[in-house]
Design a protein around this motif. Structure first.
Motif, PDB file in Angstrom:
ATOM      1  N   PHE A 116       6.577   7.397 -66.558  1.00 25.19           N
ATOM      2  CA  PHE A 116       7.777   6.751 -66.857  1.00 25.19           C
ATOM      3  C   PHE A 116       8.597   7.095 -68.113  1.00 25.19           C
ATOM      4  N   PHE A 117       7.802   7.041 -69.107  1.00 24.37           N
ATOM      5  CA  PHE A 117       8.559   7.361 -70.441  1.00 24.37           C
ATOM      6  C   PHE A 117       8.649   8.919 -70.605  1.00 24.37           C
ATOM      7  N   ARG A 118       7.866   9.870 -69.640  1.00 26.64           N
ATOM      8  CA  ARG A 118       8.223  11.181 -69.661  1.00 26.64           C
ATOM      9  C   ARG A 118       9.353  11.595 -68.844  1.00 26.64           C
ATOM     10  N   GLY A 119       9.819  10.666 -68.019  1.00 26.17           N
ATOM     11  CA  GLY A 119      10.789  10.841 -66.913  1.00 26.17           C
ATOM     12  C   GLY A 119      10.395  11.606 -65.851  1.00 26.17           C
ATOM     13  N   LYS A 120       9.054  11.549 -65.579  1.00 29.25           N
ATOM     14  CA  LYS A 120       8.466  12.196 -64.322  1.00 29.25           C
ATOM     15  C   LYS A 120       7.953  11.378 -63.253  1.00 29.25           C
ATOM     16  N   LEU A 121       8.120   9.995 -63.423  1.00 35.44           N
ATOM     17  CA  LEU A 121       7.417   8.990 -62.459  1.00 35.44           C
ATOM     18  C   LEU A 121       8.635   8.980 -61.184  1.00 35.44           C
ATOM     19  N   PHE A 122       9.796   9.048 -61.299  1.00 37.80           N
ATOM     20  CA  PHE A 122      10.796   8.959 -60.292  1.00 37.80           C
ATOM     21  C   PHE A 122      11.444  10.160 -60.122  1.00 37.80           C
ATOM     22  N   ALA A 123      11.963  10.581 -58.892  1.00 39.55           N
ATOM     23  CA  ALA A 123      12.700  11.818 -58.603  1.00 39.55           C
ATOM     24  C   ALA A 123      13.977  11.799 -59.085  1.00 39.55           C
ATOM     25  N   ASP A 124      14.554  10.603 -59.200  1.00 38.30           N
ATOM     26  CA  ASP A 124      16.079  10.539 -59.864  1.00 38.30           C
ATOM     27  C   ASP A 124      15.892   9.356 -61.092  1.00 38.30           C
ATOM     28  N   PRO A 125      15.733   9.612 -62.066  1.00 37.65           N
ATOM     29  CA  PRO A 125      15.672   8.920 -63.381  1.00 37.65           C
ATOM     30  C   PRO A 125      16.832   8.445 -63.691  1.00 37.65           C
ATOM     31  N   GLY A 126      18.073   8.997 -63.441  1.00 40.07           N
ATOM     32  CA  GLY A 126      19.212   8.366 -63.545  1.00 40.07           C
ATOM     33  C   GLY A 126      19.679   7.080 -62.686  1.00 40.07           C
ATOM     34  N   LYS A 127      19.145   7.239 -61.418  1.00 39.34           N
ATOM     35  CA  LYS A 127      19.269   6.245 -60.405  1.00 39.34           C
ATOM     36  C   LYS A 127      18.614   4.962 -60.986  1.00 39.34           C
ATOM     37  N   VAL A 128      17.457   5.084 -61.577  1.00 38.54           N
ATOM     38  CA  VAL A 128      16.365   4.216 -61.988  1.00 38.54           C
ATOM     39  C   VAL A 128      17.292   3.399 -63.168  1.00 38.54           C
ATOM     40  N   TYR A 129      17.669   3.992 -64.155  1.00 41.02           N
ATOM     41  CA  TYR A 129      18.493   3.433 -65.005  1.00 41.02           C
ATOM     42  C   TYR A 129      19.738   2.640 -64.768  1.00 41.02           C
ATOM     43  N   ARG A 130      20.462   3.162 -63.770  1.00 41.44           N
ATOM     44  CA  ARG A 130      21.552   2.671 -63.345  1.00 41.44           C
ATOM     45  C   ARG A 130      21.347   1.432 -62.629  1.00 41.44           C
ATOM     46  N   GLN A 131      20.254   1.185 -61.781  1.00 39.77           N
ATOM     47  CA  GLN A 131      19.725   0.123 -61.284  1.00 39.77           C
ATOM     48  C   GLN A 131      19.353  -0.782 -62.175  1.00 39.77           C
TER      49      GLN A 131
END
Length: 74
Positions: A12-27
């Motif tokens: 998660f902290f490397r930005g590799k857990l989710f396919a679209d990290p931007g969407k995770v941050y927005r949500q």
């Protein structure tokens, strides 16, 4: 079990857990904003701070599964 949790946190902290990290941050930001606005509204309406925080936290927490239901993992 703990190794899986640690691995997920690292990804998660490397930005590799989710396919679209931007969407995770927005949500996440959307859920936090809804919770904060609800807290302020309840306090302004006259609810005690502790009760308002409890209600806002419960509603904000219940909102997270709905916000995160369409996230894709790598």
């Amino acid at each position: 079990m703990l190794e899986m949790v640690r691995s997920s946190i690292v990804l998660f902290f490397r930005g590799k857990l989710f396919a679209d990290p931007g969407k995770v941050y927005r949500q996440t930001a959307l859920g936090a904003a809804v919770t904060a606005v609800l807290l302020v509204v309840l306090v302004k309406a006259g609810a005690p701070l502790a009760a308002a925080a409890l209600v806002a936290g419960l509603i904000g927490g219940a909102l997270q599964p709905y916000l995160f239901k369409n996230l894709k993992y790598r």
